[in-house]
Scaffold this motif. Structure first.
Motif, short mmCIF file in Angstrom:
data_model
loop_
_atom_site.label_atom_id
_atom_site.label_comp_id
_atom_site.label_asym_id
_atom_site.label_seq_id
_atom_site.Cartn_x
_atom_site.Cartn_y
_atom_site.Cartn_z
N TRP A 1 -2.46 1.65 9.31
CA TRP A 1 -1.35 2.59 9.52
C TRP A 1 -1.60 3.40 10.79
CZ3 TRP A 1 -5.09 3.55 5.76
CH2 TRP A 1 -5.81 4.74 5.87
N CYS B 1 -0.23 -3.62 4.25
CA CYS B 1 -1.35 -4.26 3.56
C CYS B 1 -1.31 -5.76 3.78
CB CYS B 1 -1.28 -3.94 2.06
SG CYS B 1 -2.65 -4.60 1.09
N PRO C 1 1.83 2.61 5.45
CA PRO C 1 0.76 1.62 5.61
C PRO C 1 1.25 0.19 5.40
CG PRO C 1 0.61 2.69 3.47
CD PRO C 1 1.70 3.39 4.21
N VAL D 1 -5.76 -2.56 4.98
CA VAL D 1 -4.62 -1.67 5.10
C VAL D 1 -4.67 -1.00 6.48
CG1 VAL D 1 -3.42 0.35 4.17
CG2 VAL D 1 -4.55 -1.25 2.62
N ALA E 1 0.84 -1.20 0.00
CA ALA E 1 0.00 0.00 0.00
C ALA E 1 0.87 1.24 0.00
CB ALA E 1 -0.92 0.00 1.22
N GLU E 2 0.47 2.20 -0.80
CA GLU E 2 1.16 3.49 -0.87
C GLU E 2 0.19 4.59 -0.44
OE1 GLU E 2 3.25 6.53 -4.12
OE2 GLU E 2 2.25 4.68 -4.76
N TYR E 3 0.59 5.38 0.54
CA TYR E 3 -0.24 6.45 1.09
C TYR E 3 0.29 7.78 0.55
CZ TYR E 3 -2.57 9.35 4.68
OH TYR E 3 -3.34 10.28 5.35
N ARG E 4 -0.61 8.62 -0.01
CA ARG E 4 -0.17 9.88 -0.60
C ARG E 4 -1.17 10.98 -0.24
NH1 ARG E 4 0.82 8.01 -4.98
NH2 ARG E 4 -1.27 8.03 -5.87
N GLU F 1 -4.91 9.71 -0.72
CA GLU F 1 -5.24 8.56 -1.56
C GLU F 1 -4.31 7.41 -1.17
OE1 GLU F 1 -5.95 8.16 -6.25
OE2 GLU F 1 -3.82 8.32 -5.74
N VAL F 2 -4.86 6.21 -1.08
CA VAL F 2 -4.07 5.03 -0.77
C VAL F 2 -4.23 4.04 -1.93
CG1 VAL F 2 -3.64 3.14 0.85
CG2 VAL F 2 -4.42 5.37 1.71
N SER G 1 -7.55 1.63 -5.48
CA SER G 1 -7.24 2.73 -4.58
C SER G 1 -8.48 3.16 -3.83
CB SER G 1 -6.65 3.92 -5.35
OG SER G 1 -7.59 4.44 -6.26
#
Length: 476
Positions: A414, A473, A471, A412, A383-386, A398-399, A455
């Motif tokens: 965090w 996942c 995060p 997910v 997972a990428e958190y932005r 946005e994740v 997403s």
């Protein structure tokens, strides 16, 4: 398309766009991932979709996300291929006024600044819509007079900020439901059907020079829903309500372009309205077969040609720059590949079909089926958190979840580090306990194939700083 100020700005930027286009086509479109050979010198490489649209005096547009504009290939493709842009999400009520009286313009401004720097028109999307509406509006318990004041403030403030910079607006979006009746919304419950007319009158007062539209999906052909819109438009015009056009979103499925699309466009232009194809994409089951890509190309050609053949249909906007960031896979399980440019910024057969419909060459012929280059994250998923937007006391994030194997569900988690609190989320069920946050898939995006992504988004509050959580996942 009328020769308004936006059109003149676009002409002024044509030279800069052509320079970008030459670099893009030389570096990206020379050899396609679909097995297409490089076209001969002096053919398709010399003209982009934007060049061809400019020559015809129509628009060829795309939807832009402000947080993607820092990606060079995204920005270069958007500027080279399109002469018109629409805010994908950055101009919606929840994004620009998440709290009453607290406006946040960073994302919306970035898209407008980008368009002006590249000589592109901007279509404003959207002012009054039942979705992506902050809770202080949808659950505010306003009286009719109070809600009218809230709407007037939002419309006048937003349009006033961009007067002379945004020349066309979706004033009211999707007021009629799939049952061809007015949709249940805070606006209809409080004000009745008059909320559409009131919104348009407010918009005309806010910027008398702007063109005003209503916009919806599933009204591309003659059907019960488009009949309801026809009756609504006739009633509005009879009342003298300011309305310049109607937008057909055209979120279509391969092989299902309505046979009555031209007839439908013509009956609205016969009323004196302009018609825009505002959010075109044509989805299919993925992975895509070459046969499906060819059928998609035929469908894109048909839609664009149909619009161009009717006086008063001013152009076409595709809903996204590239398949890599299309909204379709997150909302339609097992479907995607809906745009003319693929995830690797390569032109698909649909691109060349649009190119030909605009008066250009048909492009190279495909020889091999498409190939995909899936990512390979370790474990179940990554997972990428932005953070995509922030304002005093608030933020939007946005994740992106990328599957390492086929998933039937995902979670997910965090920890926030800046005192943030989640307020609203979409495309996932999000809960929190103190600084710990857990997000669980929605029903429609639970299944993610290995190497594919989905997403979800959220808005929230903060206490002065916005952290960058890491995060974790897990999949099922």
């Amino acid at each position: 398309m009328s020769e308004n100020t936006g059109h003149a700005r676009r002409r002024a930027g044509a030279v800069a766009a052509t320079v970008l286009a030459a670099g893009l086509l030389a570096g990206g479109f020379a050899a396609s991932a679909h097995g297409q050979e490089e076209p001969p010198a002096g053919t398709a490489q010399e003209e982009t979709l934007r060049d061809l649209a400019d020559q015809r005096g129509v628009f060829m547009g795309t939807a832009l996300a402000s947080h993607r504009l820092g990606e060079a290939q995204y920005a270069e493709t958007a500027s080279a291929e399109f002469n018109s842009v629409t805010h994908e999400n950055d101009l919606k009520w929840e994004a620009v006024q998440p709290q009453r009286g607290q406006y946040s313009w960073a994302g919306a401004d970035r898209v407008v600044d980008f368009a002006e720097a590249n000589g592109q028109d901007v279509h404003g999307h959207t002012l009054v819509w039942h979705s992506q509406l902050p809770s202080w509006v949808s659950g505010g318990g306003f009286t009719a007079d109070e809600l009218l004041a809230v709407m007037d403030d939002h419309i006048s403030t937003t349009m006033g900020r961009y007067a002379g910079r945004i020349d066309t607006w979706d004033v009211v979006n999707e007021p009629i439901g799939d049952d061809a009746r007015f949709r249940d919304s805070v606006f209809h419950r409080t004000l009745g059907e008059d909320f559409v007319a009131e919104s348009l009158r407010m918009a005309r007062a806010a910027d008398p020079a702007a063109e005003l539209y209503i916009n919806d999906y599933s009204i591309d052909g003659v059907n019960a829903k488009s009949d309801a819109y026809y009756d609504l438009v006739v009633d509005l015009l009879d009342q003298g309500v300011p309305l310049d056009g109607i937008g057909f979103q055209s979120h279509l499925i391969v092989g299902q372009v309505p046979a009555s699309m031209r007839q439908n466009i013509e009956r609205f232009t016969d009323l004196g309205l302009k018609v825009r194809i505002t959010e075109l994409d044509i989805r299919m089951n993925v992975p895509a077969s070459q046969a499906d890509l060819e059928r998609q190309a035929d469908d894109y050609r048909e839609v664009v040609t149909t619009c161009l053949e009717v006086d008063g249909c001013t152009g076409v906007t595709v809903w996204g720059v590239t398949d890599a960031y299309s909204w379709v896979p997150d909302h339609f399980d097992g479907q995607g590949a809906a745009l003319p440019i693929d995830e690797s910024y390569q032109p698909k057969p649909a691109y060349w079909a649009v190119h030909e419909a605009l008066g250009g060459t048909p492009g190279p012929q495909p020889t091999d089926p498409p190939t995909e280059e899936p990512t390979d994250p370790a474990g179940d998923c990554e997972a990428e958190y932005r953070v995509t937007n922030q304002w005093p006391n608030g933020f939007q994030a946005e994740v992106t979840v990328t599957a390492g194997r086929d998933l039937d569900g995902w979670t997910v988690t965090w920890d926030f580090g800046g005192g943030e609190r989640v307020g609203h989320a979409w495309n996932a069920s999000v809960s929190s306990s103190g600084s710990a946050v857990t997000a669980v898939n929605a029903v429609h995006n639970a299944r993610v194939a290995a190497g594919r992504s989905t997403s979800f988004g959220l808005t929230g509050t903060h206490e002065g700083t916005v952290s960058a959580p890491q995060p974790v996942c897990t999949g099922t």
